[in-house]
Write a protein that holds these residues in place. Structure first.
Motif, PDB file in Angstrom:
ATOM      1  N   GLY A 165     -25.517   7.838  -2.596  1.00  0.00           N
ATOM      2  CA  GLY A 165     -24.498   7.449  -3.566  1.00  0.00           C
ATOM      3  C   GLY A 165     -23.081   7.847  -3.250  1.00  0.00           C
ATOM      4  O   GLY A 165     -22.525   7.522  -2.211  1.00  0.00           O
ATOM      5  N   LYS A 166     -22.481   8.580  -4.184  1.00  0.00           N
ATOM      6  CA  LYS A 166     -21.087   8.980  -4.051  1.00  0.00           C
ATOM      7  C   LYS A 166     -20.879   9.922  -2.866  1.00  0.00           C
ATOM      8  O   LYS A 166     -19.807   9.926  -2.268  1.00  0.00           O
ATOM      9  N   PHE A 167     -21.889  10.693  -2.526  1.00  0.00           N
ATOM     10  CA  PHE A 167     -21.767  11.595  -1.376  1.00  0.00           C
ATOM     11  C   PHE A 167     -21.352  10.826  -0.135  1.00  0.00           C
ATOM     12  O   PHE A 167     -20.463  11.258   0.615  1.00  0.00           O
ATOM     13  N   LEU A 168     -21.973   9.687   0.092  1.00  0.00           N
ATOM     14  CA  LEU A 168     -21.658   8.867   1.258  1.00  0.00           C
ATOM     15  C   LEU A 168     -20.229   8.327   1.179  1.00  0.00           C
ATOM     16  O   LEU A 168     -19.502   8.339   2.173  1.00  0.00           O
ATOM     17  N   VAL A 169     -19.821   7.904   0.010  1.00  0.00           N
ATOM     18  CA  VAL A 169     -18.455   7.416  -0.188  1.00  0.00           C
ATOM     19  C   VAL A 169     -17.454   8.516   0.152  1.00  0.00           C
ATOM     20  O   VAL A 169     -16.512   8.309   0.932  1.00  0.00           O
ATOM     21  N   PHE A 170     -17.649   9.701  -0.411  1.00  0.00           N
ATOM     22  CA  PHE A 170     -16.700  10.789  -0.187  1.00  0.00           C
ATOM     23  C   PHE A 170     -16.726  11.271   1.264  1.00  0.00           C
ATOM     24  O   PHE A 170     -15.684  11.650   1.804  1.00  0.00           O
ATOM     25  N   SER A 171     -17.877  11.233   1.896  1.00  0.00           N
ATOM     26  CA  SER A 171     -17.960  11.595   3.315  1.00  0.00           C
ATOM     27  C   SER A 171     -17.164  10.618   4.172  1.00  0.00           C
ATOM     28  O   SER A 171     -16.453  11.023   5.100  1.00  0.00           O
ATOM     29  N   PHE A 172     -17.283   9.337   3.858  1.00  0.00           N
ATOM     30  CA  PHE A 172     -16.539   8.320   4.591  1.00  0.00           C
ATOM     31  C   PHE A 172     -15.035   8.527   4.431  1.00  0.00           C
ATOM     32  O   PHE A 172     -14.283   8.534   5.413  1.00  0.00           O
ATOM     33  N   ILE A 173     -14.596   8.700   3.192  1.00  0.00           N
ATOM     34  CA  ILE A 173     -13.167   8.870   2.926  1.00  0.00           C
ATOM     35  C   ILE A 173     -12.655  10.134   3.606  1.00  0.00           C
ATOM     36  O   ILE A 173     -11.587  10.127   4.223  1.00  0.00           O
ATOM     37  N   GLU A 174     -13.417  11.203   3.519  1.00  0.00           N
ATOM     38  CA  GLU A 174     -12.998  12.453   4.155  1.00  0.00           C
ATOM     39  C   GLU A 174     -12.834  12.283   5.671  1.00  0.00           C
ATOM     40  O   GLU A 174     -11.885  12.799   6.257  1.00  0.00           O
ATOM     41  N   GLU A 175     -13.731  11.538   6.281  1.00  0.00           N
ATOM     42  CA  GLU A 175     -13.686  11.350   7.730  1.00  0.00           C
ATOM     43  C   GLU A 175     -12.607  10.370   8.181  1.00  0.00           C
ATOM     44  O   GLU A 175     -11.913  10.606   9.168  1.00  0.00           O
ATOM     45  N   PHE A 176     -12.463   9.248   7.481  1.00  0.00           N
ATOM     46  CA  PHE A 176     -11.606   8.161   7.959  1.00  0.00           C
ATOM     47  C   PHE A 176     -10.305   7.959   7.191  1.00  0.00           C
ATOM     48  O   PHE A 176      -9.371   7.372   7.715  1.00  0.00           O
ATOM     49  N   MET A 177     -10.254   8.432   5.944  1.00  0.00           N
ATOM     50  CA  MET A 177      -9.070   8.194   5.117  1.00  0.00           C
ATOM     51  C   MET A 177      -8.774   9.409   4.233  1.00  0.00           C
ATOM     52  O   MET A 177      -8.625   9.280   3.017  1.00  0.00           O
ATOM     53  N   PRO A 178      -8.689  10.592   4.802  1.00  0.00           N
ATOM     54  CA  PRO A 178      -8.582  11.806   3.977  1.00  0.00           C
ATOM     55  C   PRO A 178      -7.381  11.839   3.042  1.00  0.00           C
ATOM     56  O   PRO A 178      -7.454  12.448   1.971  1.00  0.00           O
ATOM     57  N   SER A 179      -6.307  11.173   3.404  1.00  0.00           N
ATOM     58  CA  SER A 179      -5.132  11.185   2.527  1.00  0.00           C
ATOM     59  C   SER A 179      -5.361  10.392   1.236  1.00  0.00           C
ATOM     60  O   SER A 179      -4.567  10.484   0.306  1.00  0.00           O
ATOM     61  N   ASN A 180      -6.451   9.651   1.164  1.00  0.00           N
ATOM     62  CA  ASN A 180      -6.775   8.855  -0.019  1.00  0.00           C
ATOM     63  C   ASN A 180      -7.859   9.489  -0.900  1.00  0.00           C
ATOM     64  O   ASN A 180      -8.321   8.864  -1.859  1.00  0.00           O
ATOM     65  N   MET A 181      -8.248  10.717  -0.602  1.00  0.00           N
ATOM     66  CA  MET A 181      -9.358  11.345  -1.323  1.00  0.00           C
ATOM     67  C   MET A 181      -9.093  11.444  -2.825  1.00  0.00           C
ATOM     68  O   MET A 181      -9.967  11.122  -3.628  1.00  0.00           O
ATOM     69  N   GLN A 182      -7.913  11.854  -3.232  1.00  0.00           N
ATOM     70  CA  GLN A 182      -7.625  11.991  -4.664  1.00  0.00           C
ATOM     71  C   GLN A 182      -7.717  10.648  -5.385  1.00  0.00           C
ATOM     72  O   GLN A 182      -8.233  10.575  -6.509  1.00  0.00           O
ATOM     73  N   GLU A 183      -7.248   9.597  -4.743  1.00  0.00           N
ATOM     74  CA  GLU A 183      -7.333   8.261  -5.335  1.00  0.00           C
ATOM     75  C   GLU A 183      -8.796   7.850  -5.534  1.00  0.00           C
ATOM     76  O   GLU A 183      -9.153   7.272  -6.567  1.00  0.00           O
ATOM     77  N   ILE A 184      -9.643   8.171  -4.574  1.00  0.00           N
ATOM     78  CA  ILE A 184     -11.065   7.813  -4.678  1.00  0.00           C
ATOM     79  C   ILE A 184     -11.745   8.657  -5.755  1.00  0.00           C
ATOM     80  O   ILE A 184     -12.575   8.150  -6.509  1.00  0.00           O
ATOM     81  N   TYR A 185     -11.398   9.939  -5.854  1.00  0.00           N
ATOM     82  CA  TYR A 185     -11.933  10.756  -6.946  1.00  0.00           C
ATOM     83  C   TYR A 185     -11.596  10.129  -8.293  1.00  0.00           C
ATOM     84  O   TYR A 185     -12.453  10.025  -9.181  1.00  0.00           O
ATOM     85  N   LYS A 186     -10.358   9.690  -8.460  1.00  0.00           N
ATOM     86  CA  LYS A 186      -9.944   9.049  -9.711  1.00  0.00           C
ATOM     87  C   LYS A 186     -10.712   7.755  -9.934  1.00  0.00           C
ATOM     88  O   LYS A 186     -11.111   7.452 -11.062  1.00  0.00           O
ATOM     89  N   THR A 187     -10.901   6.983  -8.879  1.00  0.00           N
ATOM     90  CA  THR A 187     -11.637   5.721  -8.979  1.00  0.00           C
ATOM     91  C   THR A 187     -13.045   5.950  -9.512  1.00  0.00           C
ATOM     92  O   THR A 187     -13.524   5.195 -10.356  1.00  0.00           O
ATOM     93  N   PHE A 188     -13.709   7.009  -9.039  1.00  0.00           N
ATOM     94  CA  PHE A 188     -15.093   7.247  -9.432  1.00  0.00           C
ATOM     95  C   PHE A 188     -15.238   7.936 -10.778  1.00  0.00           C
ATOM     96  O   PHE A 188     -16.350   8.212 -11.216  1.00  0.00           O
ATOM     97  N   ARG A 189     -14.150   8.148 -11.456  1.00  0.00           N
ATOM     98  CA  ARG A 189     -14.209   8.646 -12.837  1.00  0.00           C
ATOM     99  C   ARG A 189     -14.238   7.497 -13.837  1.00  0.00           C
ATOM    100  O   ARG A 189     -14.423   7.713 -15.030  1.00  0.00           O
ATOM    101  N   ARG A 190     -14.022   6.277 -13.338  1.00  0.00           N
ATOM    102  CA  ARG A 190     -13.960   5.109 -14.215  1.00  0.00           C
ATOM    103  C   ARG A 190     -15.189   4.220 -14.034  1.00  0.00           C
ATOM    104  O   ARG A 190     -15.869   4.267 -13.019  1.00  0.00           O
ATOM    105  N   LYS A 191     -15.402   3.381 -15.023  1.00  0.00           N
ATOM    106  CA  LYS A 191     -16.457   2.377 -14.964  1.00  0.00           C
ATOM    107  C   LYS A 191     -16.103   1.343 -13.880  1.00  0.00           C
ATOM    108  O   LYS A 191     -14.939   1.029 -13.676  1.00  0.00           O
ATOM    109  N   GLY A 192     -17.120   0.840 -13.186  1.00  0.00           N
ATOM    110  CA  GLY A 192     -16.886  -0.158 -12.145  1.00  0.00           C
ATOM    111  C   GLY A 192     -16.342   0.444 -10.861  1.00  0.00           C
ATOM    112  O   GLY A 192     -15.648  -0.223 -10.095  1.00  0.00           O
TER     113      GLY A 192
END
Length: 76
Positions: free
Chosen positions: A6-33
């Motif tokens: 699940g989300k573990f894979l998403v966050f691992s990907f972002i951490e590896e390839f797009m670390p400057s976007n991690m906060q945006e992805i955290y915010k995204t996963f707090r919402r529906k959809g």
């Protein structure tokens, strides 16, 4: 089954390839959809294909590891 990617894979990907976007992805996963929003985010930044390859590889690795841990032999 016990892979819990699940989300573990998403966050691992972002951490590896797009670390400057991690906060945006955290915010995204707090919402529906969140997964739909995440995929749109990747498409807008031309990372969708890289994500799908990463997801496929890591899912395969997790499944193979699960089989190994549970004593299931798999021929690839």
């Amino acid at each position: 089954m016990g892979t819990d990617l699940g989300k573990f894979l998403v966050f691992s990907f972002i951490e590896e390839f797009m670390p400057s976007n991690m906060q945006e992805i955290y915010k995204t996963f707090r919402r529906k959809g969140s997964y739909s929003s995440y995929k749109l985010f990747l498409k807008r930044r031309n990372f969708a294909e890289k994500w799908y390859r990463y997801e496929k590889t890591e899912t395969k690795n997790a499944l193979l590891n699960w089989c190994k841990v549970n004593g299931i032999n798999v021929d690839i």
